[in-house]
Design an enzyme around this catalytic site. Sequence first.
Site, PDB file in Angstrom:
ATOM      1  N   HIS A 134       0.833  -1.206   0.000  1.00  0.00           N
ATOM      2  CA  HIS A 134       0.000   0.000   0.000  1.00  0.00           C
ATOM      3  C   HIS A 134       0.867   1.255   0.000  1.00  0.00           C
ATOM      4  O   HIS A 134       1.274   1.756   1.044  1.00  0.00           O
ATOM      5  CB  HIS A 134      -0.902  -0.054   1.248  1.00  0.00           C
ATOM      6  CG  HIS A 134      -1.924   1.038   1.345  1.00  0.00           C
ATOM      7  ND1 HIS A 134      -2.877   1.057   2.342  1.00  0.00           N
ATOM      8  CD2 HIS A 134      -2.150   2.139   0.599  1.00  0.00           C
ATOM      9  CE1 HIS A 134      -3.637   2.115   2.198  1.00  0.00           C
ATOM     10  NE2 HIS A 134      -3.212   2.800   1.154  1.00  0.00           N
TER      11      HIS A 134
ATOM     12  N   ARG B 172      -2.295   8.744  -5.984  1.00  0.00           N
ATOM     13  CA  ARG B 172      -2.645   9.341  -4.693  1.00  0.00           C
ATOM     14  C   ARG B 172      -4.133   9.133  -4.426  1.00  0.00           C
ATOM     15  O   ARG B 172      -4.978   9.469  -5.264  1.00  0.00           O
ATOM     16  CB  ARG B 172      -2.323  10.840  -4.737  1.00  0.00           C
ATOM     17  CG  ARG B 172      -2.379  11.541  -3.410  1.00  0.00           C
ATOM     18  CD  ARG B 172      -1.731  12.921  -3.514  1.00  0.00           C
ATOM     19  NE  ARG B 172      -2.555  13.830  -4.299  1.00  0.00           N
ATOM     20  CZ  ARG B 172      -3.489  14.630  -3.782  1.00  0.00           C
ATOM     21  NH1 ARG B 172      -3.717  14.640  -2.492  1.00  0.00           N
ATOM     22  NH2 ARG B 172      -4.185  15.439  -4.559  1.00  0.00           N
TER      23      ARG B 172
ATOM     24  N   HIS C  87     -10.755   1.459  -0.930  1.00  0.00           N
ATOM     25  CA  HIS C  87     -10.054   2.676  -0.502  1.00  0.00           C
ATOM     26  C   HIS C  87     -10.862   3.900  -0.883  1.00  0.00           C
ATOM     27  O   HIS C  87     -11.031   4.195  -2.058  1.00  0.00           O
ATOM     28  CB  HIS C  87      -8.676   2.717  -1.167  1.00  0.00           C
ATOM     29  CG  HIS C  87      -7.678   3.574  -0.442  1.00  0.00           C
ATOM     30  ND1 HIS C  87      -7.968   4.850  -0.020  1.00  0.00           N
ATOM     31  CD2 HIS C  87      -6.394   3.333  -0.065  1.00  0.00           C
ATOM     32  CE1 HIS C  87      -6.892   5.355   0.580  1.00  0.00           C
ATOM     33  NE2 HIS C  87      -5.938   4.450   0.581  1.00  0.00           N
TER      34      HIS C  87
ATOM     35  N   GLU D  30       1.629   2.585   3.684  1.00  0.00           N
ATOM     36  CA  GLU D  30       0.988   3.741   3.040  1.00  0.00           C
ATOM     37  C   GLU D  30       1.925   4.945   3.021  1.00  0.00           C
ATOM     38  O   GLU D  30       1.512   6.082   3.170  1.00  0.00           O
ATOM     39  CB  GLU D  30      -0.344   4.117   3.706  1.00  0.00           C
ATOM     40  CG  GLU D  30      -1.262   4.912   2.779  1.00  0.00           C
ATOM     41  CD  GLU D  30      -2.599   5.290   3.390  1.00  0.00           C
ATOM     42  OE1 GLU D  30      -2.689   5.379   4.620  1.00  0.00           O
ATOM     43  OE2 GLU D  30      -3.560   5.482   2.625  1.00  0.00           O
TER      44      GLU D  30
HETATM   45 ZN    ZN Z   1      -3.934   4.620   0.895  1.00  0.00          ZN
END
Ligand code: ZN
Length: 373
Positions: free
Chosen positions: A37, A101, A208, A314
């Site tokens: 991620h 993004r 997401h 992330e």
């Molecule tokens: Zn993310």
Amino acid sequence: MSVGRPQPGSRACANREKIDAPANRKANIRMPVIDCHGHYTTAPKPLDEYRKRQIAALKDPAQGPTRDMLKFSDDEMRASVQSQLKFQSERGTDVTIFSPRAAGMSHHIGTAAVSLDWSQVCNDLIHRVCTLYPNNFIGVCQLPQSPGVRPDNCIGELERCVKELGFVGCNLNPDPSGGYWTDPPLTDRWWYPIYEKLVELDVPAMVHVSASANPNFHHTGAHYINGDTTAFMQFLTSDLFKDFPTLRMIIPHGGGAAPYHWGRYRGLAQDMKRPPLDELLLKNVYFDTCVYHKLGIELLLKIVPIDNILFASEMVGAVRGIDPTTSHYYDDTKRYIDAADWLSDADRHKIFEGNSRKVYRLDRVAARHPAVA
Ligand SMILES: [Zn+2]
């Protein structure tokens, strides 16, 4: 003040977060680490300008951007990911499953046609990064979702990214409205066309959300975690995985509130005469490790079966600072897992590599990405 339990902010409480020297005592045994991620939050600035003009063109088509704005040289592309590569190297991760993004997807802005153009542009840049650095990045795509538009419109872009660009999955926004939840739940047949394509292509989706357009919900602090928790509960109440037994979904950010409230979810399933969670959804639903403190990661590792946990950070993303109680970046999640010295090497391997390899079918892209050969 009560004794025994450290108070928030107290030294004792802070110390509980302390991580001593990486407890991965056998860490000298090199274990490949796949971060499932990561987002291209460091894209060249003209990409933002492109998006601004795209949004301006909603009112005045003359403002529309041109693809010429995005003709970046290879050197510009390389420069844009140096900070990402530095973090990989410093933190000891090898390859990042890399997508545009997340907040930038903003499916609530404009039409489906705008979302398609924006998705193509962003996905093409991911492809360039993955081509320049095939050992460091593997692509995952953004979809051209749009509120009120059936996700059938995403099939073409998903196919293009998987078949032509060699991507291994997609990010699926459960709420394209950006915090107003105007579309049906993920378990509604509304979504089935995209699931059919995911199953056919044998690639997973990370559930997401994107930016919040609702001022009640801070995007990374509330909307993201709400989205994760909401998706988990939707899965719990449905027979989605009976209809799609091979569909694979990753719930990011440690699964939102689900692991912390595991007893609640088990109890709710029981009250609703649903099967136990492992039978109901743990053959299909996975959680990443984007939890930014040691005790949170430990809870995740102890509650959720190891086979369902994929390493992720992330980075560079939601939280960019350094934790003063540890002097390390909050999102350096590998440290928390290294410190869990009660994990067996076999479990550690599953979290760092094996589970991602399985869920994303990474063997299929080994020729393109030697890091996973
Ligand atoms: Zn993310």
